[in-house]
Scaffold this motif. Structure first.
Motif, PDB file in Angstrom:
ATOM      1  N   LEU A 169       1.007   9.871   3.150  1.00 38.97           N
ATOM      2  CA  LEU A 169       0.483   8.430   3.650  1.00 38.97           C
ATOM      3  C   LEU A 169       1.393   7.359   3.503  1.00 38.97           C
ATOM      4  O   LEU A 169       1.467   6.725   4.409  1.00 38.97           O
ATOM      5  CB  LEU A 169      -0.764   7.994   2.499  1.00 38.97           C
ATOM      6  N   ALA A 170       2.193   7.244   2.543  1.00 36.79           N
ATOM      7  CA  ALA A 170       3.397   6.329   2.338  1.00 36.79           C
ATOM      8  C   ALA A 170       4.323   6.545   3.517  1.00 36.79           C
ATOM      9  O   ALA A 170       4.628   5.293   4.296  1.00 36.79           O
ATOM     10  CB  ALA A 170       4.093   6.500   1.125  1.00 36.79           C
ATOM     11  N   LEU A 171       4.637   7.644   3.980  1.00 37.77           N
ATOM     12  CA  LEU A 171       5.345   7.619   5.403  1.00 37.77           C
ATOM     13  C   LEU A 171       4.691   7.348   6.567  1.00 37.77           C
ATOM     14  O   LEU A 171       5.611   6.900   7.495  1.00 37.77           O
ATOM     15  CB  LEU A 171       5.842   9.420   5.416  1.00 37.77           C
ATOM     16  N   GLU A 172       3.439   6.937   6.580  1.00 38.73           N
ATOM     17  CA  GLU A 172       3.028   6.566   7.923  1.00 38.73           C
ATOM     18  C   GLU A 172       3.344   5.208   7.881  1.00 38.73           C
ATOM     19  O   GLU A 172       3.322   4.488   9.080  1.00 38.73           O
ATOM     20  CB  GLU A 172       1.348   6.444   7.770  1.00 38.73           C
ATOM     21  N   VAL A 173       3.713   4.388   6.662  1.00 37.78           N
ATOM     22  CA  VAL A 173       4.358   3.044   6.907  1.00 37.78           C
ATOM     23  C   VAL A 173       5.949   3.009   6.647  1.00 37.78           C
ATOM     24  O   VAL A 173       6.414   2.361   7.598  1.00 37.78           O
ATOM     25  CB  VAL A 173       3.660   2.126   5.717  1.00 37.78           C
ATOM     26  N   ASN A 216      11.085  12.538  -2.189  1.00 40.47           N
ATOM     27  CA  ASN A 216       9.830  13.030  -3.301  1.00 40.47           C
ATOM     28  C   ASN A 216       9.080  14.134  -2.598  1.00 40.47           C
ATOM     29  O   ASN A 216       8.367  14.899  -3.511  1.00 40.47           O
ATOM     30  CB  ASN A 216       8.934  11.651  -3.623  1.00 40.47           C
ATOM     31  N   LEU A 217       8.602  14.032  -1.386  1.00 34.87           N
ATOM     32  CA  LEU A 217       7.763  14.912  -0.924  1.00 34.87           C
ATOM     33  C   LEU A 217       8.571  16.208  -0.733  1.00 34.87           C
ATOM     34  O   LEU A 217       7.843  17.284  -1.044  1.00 34.87           O
ATOM     35  CB  LEU A 217       7.682  14.458   0.663  1.00 34.87           C
ATOM     36  N   GLY A 218       9.823  16.360  -0.650  1.00 38.58           N
ATOM     37  CA  GLY A 218      10.475  17.523  -0.694  1.00 38.58           C
ATOM     38  C   GLY A 218      10.198  18.382  -2.069  1.00 38.58           C
ATOM     39  O   GLY A 218      10.303  19.360  -2.327  1.00 38.58           O
ATOM     40  N   ASN A 219      10.297  17.415  -3.105  1.00 41.05           N
ATOM     41  CA  ASN A 219      10.371  17.771  -4.506  1.00 41.05           C
ATOM     42  C   ASN A 219       8.724  18.522  -4.923  1.00 41.05           C
ATOM     43  O   ASN A 219       8.814  19.506  -5.319  1.00 41.05           O
ATOM     44  CB  ASN A 219      10.487  16.716  -5.415  1.00 41.05           C
ATOM     45  N   ALA A 220       7.728  18.008  -4.169  1.00 33.04           N
ATOM     46  CA  ALA A 220       6.274  18.470  -4.138  1.00 33.04           C
ATOM     47  C   ALA A 220       6.305  19.667  -3.430  1.00 33.04           C
ATOM     48  O   ALA A 220       5.682  20.586  -4.070  1.00 33.04           O
ATOM     49  CB  ALA A 220       5.431  17.476  -3.599  1.00 33.04           C
ATOM     50  N   TYR A 221       6.807  19.780  -2.364  1.00 37.29           N
ATOM     51  CA  TYR A 221       6.748  20.883  -1.620  1.00 37.29           C
ATOM     52  C   TYR A 221       7.583  22.175  -2.276  1.00 37.29           C
ATOM     53  O   TYR A 221       7.008  23.550  -2.094  1.00 37.29           O
ATOM     54  CB  TYR A 221       7.407  20.991  -0.229  1.00 37.29           C
ATOM     55  N   LEU A 222       8.749  21.826  -2.850  1.00 38.27           N
ATOM     56  CA  LEU A 222       9.417  22.836  -3.640  1.00 38.27           C
ATOM     57  C   LEU A 222       8.688  23.551  -4.694  1.00 38.27           C
ATOM     58  O   LEU A 222       8.638  24.659  -5.126  1.00 38.27           O
ATOM     59  CB  LEU A 222      10.772  22.153  -4.247  1.00 38.27           C
ATOM     60  N   TRP A 280       0.760  -1.157  -0.141  1.00 40.15           N
ATOM     61  CA  TRP A 280       0.078  -0.045   0.050  1.00 40.15           C
ATOM     62  C   TRP A 280       0.760   1.015   0.334  1.00 40.15           C
ATOM     63  O   TRP A 280       0.671   2.246  -0.908  1.00 40.15           O
ATOM     64  CB  TRP A 280      -0.814   0.006   1.211  1.00 40.15           C
ATOM     65  N   ALA A 281       1.913   1.286   0.816  1.00 42.16           N
ATOM     66  CA  ALA A 281       2.833   2.520   1.166  1.00 42.16           C
ATOM     67  C   ALA A 281       3.541   2.526  -0.414  1.00 42.16           C
ATOM     68  O   ALA A 281       3.707   3.906  -0.830  1.00 42.16           O
ATOM     69  CB  ALA A 281       3.726   2.453   2.107  1.00 42.16           C
ATOM     70  N   MET A 282       3.887   1.529  -0.875  1.00 39.79           N
ATOM     71  CA  MET A 282       4.882   1.456  -2.102  1.00 39.79           C
ATOM     72  C   MET A 282       3.909   2.193  -3.198  1.00 39.79           C
ATOM     73  O   MET A 282       4.328   2.954  -4.303  1.00 39.79           O
ATOM     74  CB  MET A 282       5.168   0.282  -2.587  1.00 39.79           C
ATOM     75  N   THR A 283       2.601   1.456  -3.213  1.00 38.55           N
ATOM     76  CA  THR A 283       1.816   2.245  -4.240  1.00 38.55           C
ATOM     77  C   THR A 283       1.256   3.704  -4.125  1.00 38.55           C
ATOM     78  O   THR A 283       1.302   4.287  -5.152  1.00 38.55           O
ATOM     79  CB  THR A 283       0.484   1.360  -4.476  1.00 38.55           C
ATOM     80  N   GLN A 284       1.220   4.022  -2.865  1.00 38.44           N
ATOM     81  CA  GLN A 284       0.954   5.538  -2.607  1.00 38.44           C
ATOM     82  C   GLN A 284       2.059   6.341  -2.899  1.00 38.44           C
ATOM     83  O   GLN A 284       1.825   7.468  -3.592  1.00 38.44           O
ATOM     84  CB  GLN A 284       0.658   5.735  -1.140  1.00 38.44           C
ATOM     85  N   ASN A 285       3.194   5.836  -2.825  1.00 44.00           N
ATOM     86  CA  ASN A 285       4.579   6.731  -3.214  1.00 44.00           C
ATOM     87  C   ASN A 285       4.637   6.678  -4.836  1.00 44.00           C
ATOM     88  O   ASN A 285       4.927   7.950  -5.223  1.00 44.00           O
ATOM     89  CB  ASN A 285       5.574   5.977  -2.800  1.00 44.00           C
ATOM     90  N   ASN A 286       4.229   5.538  -5.324  1.00 37.85           N
ATOM     91  CA  ASN A 286       4.119   5.683  -6.879  1.00 37.85           C
ATOM     92  C   ASN A 286       3.145   6.492  -7.472  1.00 37.85           C
ATOM     93  O   ASN A 286       3.130   7.141  -8.781  1.00 37.85           O
ATOM     94  CB  ASN A 286       4.055   4.124  -7.381  1.00 37.85           C
ATOM     95  N   LEU A 287       1.769   6.524  -6.832  1.00 35.36           N
ATOM     96  CA  LEU A 287       0.850   7.362  -7.349  1.00 35.36           C
ATOM     97  C   LEU A 287       1.327   8.806  -7.097  1.00 35.36           C
ATOM     98  O   LEU A 287       0.768   9.525  -7.940  1.00 35.36           O
ATOM     99  CB  LEU A 287      -0.431   6.897  -6.499  1.00 35.36           C
ATOM    100  N   GLY A 288       1.670   8.983  -5.882  1.00 33.87           N
ATOM    101  CA  GLY A 288       2.308  10.464  -5.623  1.00 33.87           C
ATOM    102  C   GLY A 288       3.286  10.953  -6.982  1.00 33.87           C
ATOM    103  O   GLY A 288       3.114  12.294  -7.350  1.00 33.87           O
ATOM    104  N   LEU A 289       4.329   9.963  -7.340  1.00 33.84           N
ATOM    105  CA  LEU A 289       4.986  10.532  -8.438  1.00 33.84           C
ATOM    106  C   LEU A 289       4.362  10.787  -9.717  1.00 33.84           C
ATOM    107  O   LEU A 289       4.615  11.701 -10.422  1.00 33.84           O
ATOM    108  CB  LEU A 289       5.968   9.111  -8.756  1.00 33.84           C
ATOM    109  N   ALA A 290       3.299   9.978  -9.934  1.00 33.45           N
ATOM    110  CA  ALA A 290       2.349  10.152 -11.217  1.00 33.45           C
ATOM    111  C   ALA A 290       1.788  11.744 -10.899  1.00 33.45           C
ATOM    112  O   ALA A 290       1.598  12.234 -12.008  1.00 33.45           O
ATOM    113  CB  ALA A 290       1.466   9.170 -11.500  1.00 33.45           C
ATOM    114  N   TYR A 291       1.142  11.896  -9.668  1.00 29.67           N
ATOM    115  CA  TYR A 291       0.341  13.038  -9.776  1.00 29.67           C
ATOM    116  C   TYR A 291       1.561  14.286  -9.704  1.00 29.67           C
ATOM    117  O   TYR A 291       1.066  15.380 -10.104  1.00 29.67           O
ATOM    118  CB  TYR A 291      -0.138  13.304  -8.192  1.00 29.67           C
TER     119      TYR A 291
END
Length: 366
Positions: A264-268, A284-290, A232-243
């Motif tokens: 969500l991914a970081l919860e796991v 990845n989260l840093g990139n999104a905030y940037l 679940w966490a892996m797929t959430q991370n991948n989905l984040g990359l796509a978004y």
């Protein structure tokens, strides 16, 4: 497959190996039409592989050519490509998807990993699965799935064609691996198909990303946090990359969706349990905030900086030089744009990060 029929297949194969021209082969096959089925083709592949191991390449290729003709492929794909496809699938199945076994074979045949093979892989695989019995079809689908994972990650050859071959393999496998019968394998296939669409070079980038998002969302219908927390966490991370890369829709909302997925991914994915995955998601989260549009720019940059710094606590230069350098570069960008703090110090911090990056990203190596 019962023993009596297997023996009949073997006798027929022995007769075929004793002949040398297409006309005689056709006459023999016409005389034993009741034996010409998926089972015969599978037995031929097994015998051809045994002959290859024994060093009798002429007889091995001879049988592979017959299998190809039985599948009606020679009008669309070269003999060499067909033989290679059969050989690499056999190697994938025998090794259970071991890259150390399959990659040398791919490396020696990069000339065959082209657009034509990508185009013809689908009709070949679809026909082969349709002709097979249920258990055999599932087995072949599993092999094709493993091969698709390997070819998607294969670093040599034409990357665009490799990804097309992988997409075809995943989609063909999904005709057999259904959510109802094999939900976990189905979800894994959907996640990997999403990765392939996200990396796809051919086609429209915007549509490829939409297809990737759809695949990840389907995977998450099975990969719930309760049942499969790691997946679940892996797929959430991948989905984040796509978004994060998404073109369709509002950029601001896409970035918010990406941030939500990473959080969500970081919860796991914690540092204690999955340090490398944790670092990757922090990056990845840093990139999104940037890039974030919503909220105060100054605060978004303040959120990005600690994400990169946390990632660097795992991405050290010694252990992960390339990831370390890439993270240093993005951290430098964050300091360069930083609003809070002293401008002079922020610029000094940015310069230090860029210098660190250049220690790894040299002109000769990158």
């Amino acid at each position: 497959m019962n023993e009596e029929r297997l023996q009949a297949y073997r006798k027929l194969i022995d007769q075929l190996l004793a002949e040398s021209n297409d006309q005689e082969v056709s006459q023999i096959l016409n005389s034993y039409r009741d034996l010409v089925d998926g089972g015969l083709q599978q037995t031929m592949l097994a015998v051809a592989e045994d002959l290859r191991i024994q060093g009798d390449l002429d007889k091995s290729n001879f049988l592979m050519n017959i299998v190809g003709k039985l599948m009606g492929l020679h009008r669309n794909i070269s003999d060499a490509q067909l033989n290679f496809l059969l050989e690499v699938l056999q190697a994938t199945g025998d090794s259970r998807g071991d890259a150390q076994v399959v990659y040398p074979l791919l490396a020696n045949n990069t000339d065959k990993l082209d657009a034509r093979l990508a185009e013809q892989f689908r009709p070949w695989a679809t026909t082969r699965i349709a002709e097979a019995e249920a258990d055999e079809a599932k087995s072949l689908a599993a092999v094709i799935f493993l091969f698709s994972i390997l070819i998607a990650q294969f670093p040599l050859g034409d990357k665009a064609s490799n990804i097309e071959i992988a997409i075809t393999g995943y989609e063909v496998a999904l005709t057999v691996v259904t959510r109802k019968e094999l939900p976990e394998q189905w979800a894994s296939n959907q996640n990997n198909l999403g990765n392939a669409y996200r990396d796809r070079i051919k086609g429209q980038k915007a549509q490829n990303l939409e297809d990737a998002i759809a695949c990840y969302q389907l995977a998450l219908a099975v990969y719930t946090r309760e049942a499969f927390p790691v997946d679940w966490a892996m797929t959430q991370n991948n989905l984040g990359l796509a978004y994060l890369d998404r073109i369709t829709g509002q950029k601001a909302q896409n970035l918010e969706d990406a941030i939500a997925c990473y959080q969500l991914a970081l919860e796991v994915r914690t540092r204690d349990t999955f340090p490398i995955d944790w670092a990757r998601t922090q990056y990845n989260l840093g990139n999104a905030y940037l890039e974030r549009i919503t909220g105060e720019k100054a605060q978004n940059l303040e959120n990005a900086i600690p994400c990169y710094e946390l990632a660097l606590s795992v991405y050290t230069r010694e252990a992960f030089p390339v990831h370390w350098a890439g993270t240093q570069y993005n951290l430098g960008n964050a300091y360069l744009k930083r609003i809070i703090g002293q401008k002079a110090q922020n610029l000094e911090d940015a310069i230090a990060c860029y210098k660190s990056t250049l220690a790894v990203f040299t002109r000769d190596t990158f």
